[in-house]
Enzyme design. Structure first.
Site, PDB file in Angstrom:
ATOM      1  CB  THR A 429      -0.856  -0.073   1.285  1.00  0.00           C
ATOM      2  OG1 THR A 429      -1.801  -1.100   1.109  1.00  0.00           O
ATOM      3  CG2 THR A 429      -1.583   1.179   1.637  1.00  0.00           C
ATOM      4  N   GLY A 514      -0.711  -4.111   5.052  1.00  0.00           N
ATOM      5  CA  GLY A 514      -1.858  -4.936   5.433  1.00  0.00           C
ATOM      6  C   GLY A 514      -2.045  -4.881   6.935  1.00  0.00           C
TER       7      GLY A 514
END
Ligand code: GLU
Length: 617
Positions: A429, A514
Site C-alpha cells: 500500500t 496490510g
C-alpha cells in the site's frame, strides 16, 4: 515533552543488503524476445530519507511523487492540494500499490483550528454481492483458491473510492482545481519515469498473472518482458484518464465512459489463454454512480497526555492501535527495560487483534464498540489475560465488551466471542504525509490491496483495479463483523495517524503493510512517545509483528537485535515471509518547536522513500 533521545540506529545491514540485491529482469513469454531499449532517465532521481526545515513538507515512498507534491506547496498550494497531487503521482510510479482503481483513508488536521477530520474512501461491495456464496466457485461449490485465483478476479473488485476522496477533500479544503493538481501526474505518465528496482520487482512477482490479462500484459509486460530497471516507463492511457478527470471532475470516473469501461472489465475481464479462471464480478454502473465517501471524526485516544487521532471503522487501524495503546498506558513503559517494553507491546497487540476479529467491521453494518475498546477499565480487564513476565500462548480469546469492571475475576476472559482471525491482507500500500506553511497536516494511506491489485488494467485507461473485497472474511459466518454484505466496506488495517499535544501537531505518520500496518504504527508510537526515539530512528528500526498468531513474525534484523532477549519470555519467534523480509515502509513528519519540521521516509525498505521540506534550514 519527550525526555530521552537516542543516538541514531546504525543502518540495519541485512535490510540494506536486500535493498541492493540485483533484480534480474526475466522474460515471461518468449525468452528470445530482445530486451526493451533502455533509455536515459527523464530526470535524475535521488532519494532523501530525512529532511528538516520550514514552509511545509512532503514525504512519500517515491521521489517523483514527493517532488510533485512539494511543487504544489512551493507555488502556494495547501496540504490537501499537495496530498492529492502526490497521490495522483503515486498512481503513476507506484501503480501496483495505489491508484484510482482503489481506495484509502485521508486524515486532515486543520492548522488554524486544530480540528481533525477523516475521509473514508474505502471500496465497497457491489449492491448485488451474494452473501454466503460470494467467494465460492459455482462450478464446484468450493471456495476459490486464494492466490492467484480469487485475487485475480472481477469478483474481488470493490467500487473504487480514491477519485471521490480527492474530490471531497478538494471541495472541502482545497485551494486548487482537480485539473491543476492532476496535471503534473498526467505529464509524468505521458513523458515517462525511470523504472526503479521496486517497480521491476513488483512486475516480476506478478508476471504470471499479468501475462494472462491482455490489457495488463500490454501495459506492464511490453514485448512480454518486465520493464528493465533504468528504462523509461510511459502510461499514456492513464495520462488521458487523469486529463479527463481533471476536466470533468469525479463524475468522469463514476458516470459515463470510464465507468462503463470499468464495469465491462469487471464483468468480462480481458483474459488471454492461460490457467487462471478470472471469474467475473458483480459491479454495476449503479454502484459507481451511488458510491460515496464518509467524512467523519477520527477515533481519538488520550495517551500519556497526547491526543492520538486514528482512523475509525471501516478501518480497524484506529481502534486496534488505540486499544493496544490503552492497554500499554496501564504500564510505566518509559521506566522499563527495552525487552520488557517489547514483550508488553507484543502482548497488547495480540489482545487488541483478538478483539478486532470479534468486534470490528464496517460501522454502517456493525455496531463497533469503540468506547469499550479504548476504555481504561476494559484495558485493565484485558490485561488479566496476559502476564508481563511470560508470553501467553496464542491465539488469545476476545474479551467481553458488554460486561467489564476492570477486575481480574476468574473466567472473565472466557466470556468473549472467539473469532478465528482470517488474514488475507496483502502488504503493499502506500502512505504519504504532507504539511503546509499554515500548519495543516494530511496523513493519507491508499491502496489497491494486493501488489498489482486484481491484476486487471481497465483497457485503454492505464490503471489497475483493486481486489479489496478479499479483505472480507472469505467464509460467511453469522457473528463475524467482517462478513461480506452488499454495499459494505471490507475491514481495513490502514492507520493514518496524527498525534497532537493540546491540539498542536506533534507527529503524523502511517505505513503500508496490510494488518502489519497496525503493529508498525503501534511500534512507531511507542518508540516515539515512550522510548523517546526520534521519528527517524523509529522509522528505520527493525520490526516484529504479533497479530494474535501462534508465531511472532519478525524481520531478520529484529531477531538479531531482540531475539535473544525475547525468547526467555516464551515467545515463538520466526523470520517473516513477507516480501524482502520487510515489515512496513513508514513515512511521517515530526513537528518541532516554532514552524520547524522533520520529514521522514523509510530509508531502506522497498528501496526507500523520499522526504523533503520547502525551506531547508
Ligand atoms: N487491504 C489492506 C487494508 O485495507 C491494505 C493492503 C496493504 O497494506 O497492502 O488494510
Amino acid at each position: 515533552m519527550r525526555i530521552l533521545r537516542r543516538a541514531p540506529l546504525a543502518l540495519v545491514p541485512a535490510l540494506a543488503a536486500l535493498a541492493l540485491a540485483p533484480v534480474a529482469p526475466q522474460a515471461v513469454a518468449d525468452p528470445t524476445t530482445p530486451a526493451p531499449v533502455t533509455e536515459p532517465a527523464p530526470r535524475a532521481v535521488t532519494r532523501l530519507a530525512t529532511d528538516e526545515g520550514t514552509g511545509g513538507a512532503v514525504t512519500s515512498v517515491d521521489p517523483e511523487a514527493t517532488r510533485i507534491g512539494l511543487k504544489v506547496l512551493e507555488s502556494g498550494g495547501n496540504a490537501v492540494d499537495a496530498a492529492v497531487a502526490t497521490a495522483a503521482a503515486l498512481g503513476v510510479t507506484e501503480p501496483f500499490s495505489a491508484g484510482i482503481g482503489g481506495g484509502g483513508y485521508l486524515m486532515r488536521l486543520d492548522g488554524r483550528t486544530g480540528k481533525v477530520l477523516t475521509i473514508d474512501g474505502r471500496e465497497s461491495a457491489p449492491s448485488r454481492s451474494p452473501k454466503r456464496t460470494m467467494f465460492l466457485d459455482p462450478a464446484t461449490g468450493d471456495p476459490y483458491p486464494f492466490y492467484p485465483d480469487l485475487v485475480t478476479s472481477g469478483l474481488a473488485v470493490g467500487t473504487p473510492g480514491t477519485v471521490a476522496t480527492w474530490e471531497e477533500a478538494l471541495e472541502r479544503w482545497g485551494s486548487r482545481s482537480m485539473r491543476t493538481l492532476l496535471r503534473p501526474a498526467a505529464e509524468l505518465a505521458r513523458d515517462g519515469f525511470e523504472v526503479d528496482r521496486t517497480f521491476a520487482e513488483q512486475v516480476e512477482a506478478n508476471a504470471d498473472r499479468f501475462a494472462q490479462i491482455g490489457s495488463t500484459a500490454a501495459l506492464f509486460l511490453p514485448d512480454g518482458q518486465t520493464p528493465a530497471v533504468g528504462s523509461t516507463f510511459r502510461n499514456p492511457g492513464l495520462a488521458k484518464t487523469y486529463d479527463q478527470i481533471g476536466r470533468q471532475g469525479a463524475k468522469a470516473f463514476y458516470r459515463g465512459r470510464i465507468a462503463r469501461n470499468i464495469v465491462r472489465t469487471v464483468k468480462a475481464p480481458p483474459v488471454l489463454d492461460g490457467d487462471l479462471p478470472v471469474p467475473p464480478g458483480h459491479l454495476r454502473e449503479k454502484d459507481l454512480k451511488t458510491y460515496d465517501v464518509r467524512v467523519r471524526k477520527p477515533l481519538t485516544l488520550d495517551y500519556r497526555g497526547f491526543e492520538v487521532h486514528g482512523m475509525g471503522s471501516s478501518s480497524s487501524g484506529g481502534s486496534t492501535v488505540g486499544q493496544a495503546l490503552a492497554i500499554l498506558e496501564r504500564m510505566p513503559l518509559s521506566s522499563w527495560t527495552d525487552e520488557r517494553v517489547q514483550h508488553a507491546v507484543l502482548e497488547a497487540s495480540a489482545l487488541a487483534f483478538a478483539d478486532r476479529a470479534a468486534y470490528v467491521g464496517d460501522r454502517d453494518f456493525v455496531k463497533v464498540p469503540d468506547e469499550a475498546l479504548l476504555d481504561p477499565e476494559y484495558a485493565d480487564e484485558r490485561l488479566c489475560a496476559v502476564s508481563m513476565a511470560q508470553a501467553t500462548p496464542k491465539p488469545l480469546d476476545a474479551g467481553d465488551v458488554r460486561r467489564y469492571d476492570g477486575r481480574c475475576e476468574p473466567g472473565a476472559e472466557r466470556e468473549g466471542t472467539s473469532v478465528e482471525a482470517e488474514d488475507h491482507e496483502n502488504t503493499e500500500t502506500t502512505h504519504l504525509v504532507v504539511t503546509d506553511r499554515w500548519g495543516t497536516v494530511v496523513s493519507y494511506t491508499l491502496t489497491i490491496e494486493q501488489t498489482g491489485g486484481a491484476g486487471i488494467v481497465v483497457p485503454g485507461r492505464g490503471f489497475l483495479l483493486n481486489n479489496e473485497l478479499t479483505d472480507f472474511s472469505l467464509t460467511w459466518k453469522r457473528r463475524d463483523p467482517n462478513r461480506v454484505e452488499p454495499g459494505k466496506r471490507p475491514r481495513s488495517s490502514m492507520a493514518p495517524t496524527i498525534v497532537t499535544e493540546k491540539g498542536k501537531p506533534l507527529v503524523a505518520l502511517g505505513s503500508p503493510g496490510g494488518s502489519t500496518i497496525i503493529t508498525t504504527v503501534l511500534g512507531l508510537l511507542v518508540d516515539f512517545i515512550d522510548r523517546g526515539q526520534t521519528l527517524e530512528d523509529a522509522v528505520a528500526a527493525p520490526r516484529a509483528t504479533q497479530r494474535n498468531t501462534v508465531w511472532v513474525d519478525a524481520e531478520p534484523a529484529w531477531l538479531e537485535a531482540w531475539g535473544g532477549d525475547l525468547e526467555p519470555f516464551g515467545h515463538l519467534l520466526r523470520e517473516t515471509t513477507l516480501p524482502g523480509g520487510e515489515i512496513g515502509a513508514a513515512t511521517g513528519i515530526e513537528f518541532l518547536r516554532g514552524k520547524q519540521v522533520i520529514a521522514v521516509a523509510e530509508p531502506v525498505r522497498r528501496g526507500g522513500g523520499d522526504a523533503r521540506v520547502v525551506d531547508r534550514r
